[in-house]
Design a protein around this motif. Sequence first.
Motif, PDB file in Angstrom:
ATOM      1  N   ASN A   1      54.810  82.771  75.205  1.00  0.00           N
ATOM      2  CA  ASN A   1      56.104  82.466  74.583  1.00  0.00           C
ATOM      3  C   ASN A   1      56.048  82.496  73.063  1.00  0.00           C
ATOM      4  N   SER A   2      54.875  82.745  72.487  1.00  0.00           N
ATOM      5  CA  SER A   2      54.711  82.713  71.034  1.00  0.00           C
ATOM      6  C   SER A   2      54.922  84.084  70.406  1.00  0.00           C
ATOM      7  N   LYS A   3      55.603  84.068  69.264  1.00  0.00           N
ATOM      8  CA  LYS A   3      55.818  85.279  68.474  1.00  0.00           C
ATOM      9  C   LYS A   3      55.416  84.965  67.036  1.00  0.00           C
TER      10      LYS A   3
ATOM     11  N   ILE B   1      52.640  88.997  69.872  1.00  0.00           N
ATOM     12  CA  ILE B   1      53.417  88.327  70.915  1.00  0.00           C
ATOM     13  C   ILE B   1      52.464  87.971  72.041  1.00  0.00           C
ATOM     14  N   LYS B   2      52.402  86.689  72.358  1.00  0.00           N
ATOM     15  CA  LYS B   2      51.514  86.226  73.421  1.00  0.00           C
ATOM     16  C   LYS B   2      52.201  85.061  74.125  1.00  0.00           C
TER      17      LYS B   2
ATOM     18  N   THR C   1      52.831  91.881  63.960  1.00  0.00           N
ATOM     19  CA  THR C   1      53.579  91.092  64.931  1.00  0.00           C
ATOM     20  C   THR C   1      52.683  90.871  66.135  1.00  0.00           C
TER      21      THR C   1
ATOM     22  N   PHE D   1      54.969  86.581  63.242  1.00  0.00           N
ATOM     23  CA  PHE D   1      55.335  87.667  62.340  1.00  0.00           C
ATOM     24  C   PHE D   1      54.659  87.393  60.997  1.00  0.00           C
TER      25      PHE D   1
ATOM     26  N   ASP E   1      57.017  81.501  65.921  1.00  0.00           N
ATOM     27  CA  ASP E   1      57.978  80.934  66.868  1.00  0.00           C
ATOM     28  C   ASP E   1      57.216  80.736  68.167  1.00  0.00           C
TER      29      ASP E   1
END
Length: 160
Positions: A50-52, A47-48, A45, A54, A75
């Motif tokens: 607003n981007s996620k 997360i950076k 996972t 998976f 996302d």
Amino acid sequence: MTSKRLLKQISFVFIILAIAILAKPILALYSPSQRLNLTCNANLTVIKMNSKLFLAIKYYINGNNGIINYQGILDDGEDIYNVSRAAYFKVNRFKKMVNIKTSEITVSPADDTPLDKIENLIPAAYLVKDQNFKFEIYKQSNNSYIFSTGYIPSFHCSVV
């Protein structure tokens, strides 16, 4: 004449023995036991901003060749994209340090992620041909592996 011949034979045997002794450590670096052979799975996972992202990742490494299959969802805060790709690569190894160079990238028809949406989330070698990526692999007692790009582990890869 006989002593000269005996001296030549002894010298010849000594030279062969010296070569064998000196060559052993060098040959050990290239022995099949030093080859990296593993197949393992990891979930990642990222997360950076607003981007996620998976991803389910599967590494296949057999000596000097390997494949990374990865699929999942990105996302970006505005849209959701499917990711489904494979990176084929060549492997160079020195002890625990592994350097891969991507030889081919395949993108599944199900993958609709624009490159500019994912390129800052995973290494370029997963996305673009002829890219290098260095990491270390540490075998664990349960036959799983820890992948690390520095002093902090990146992810745990379980043996399949």
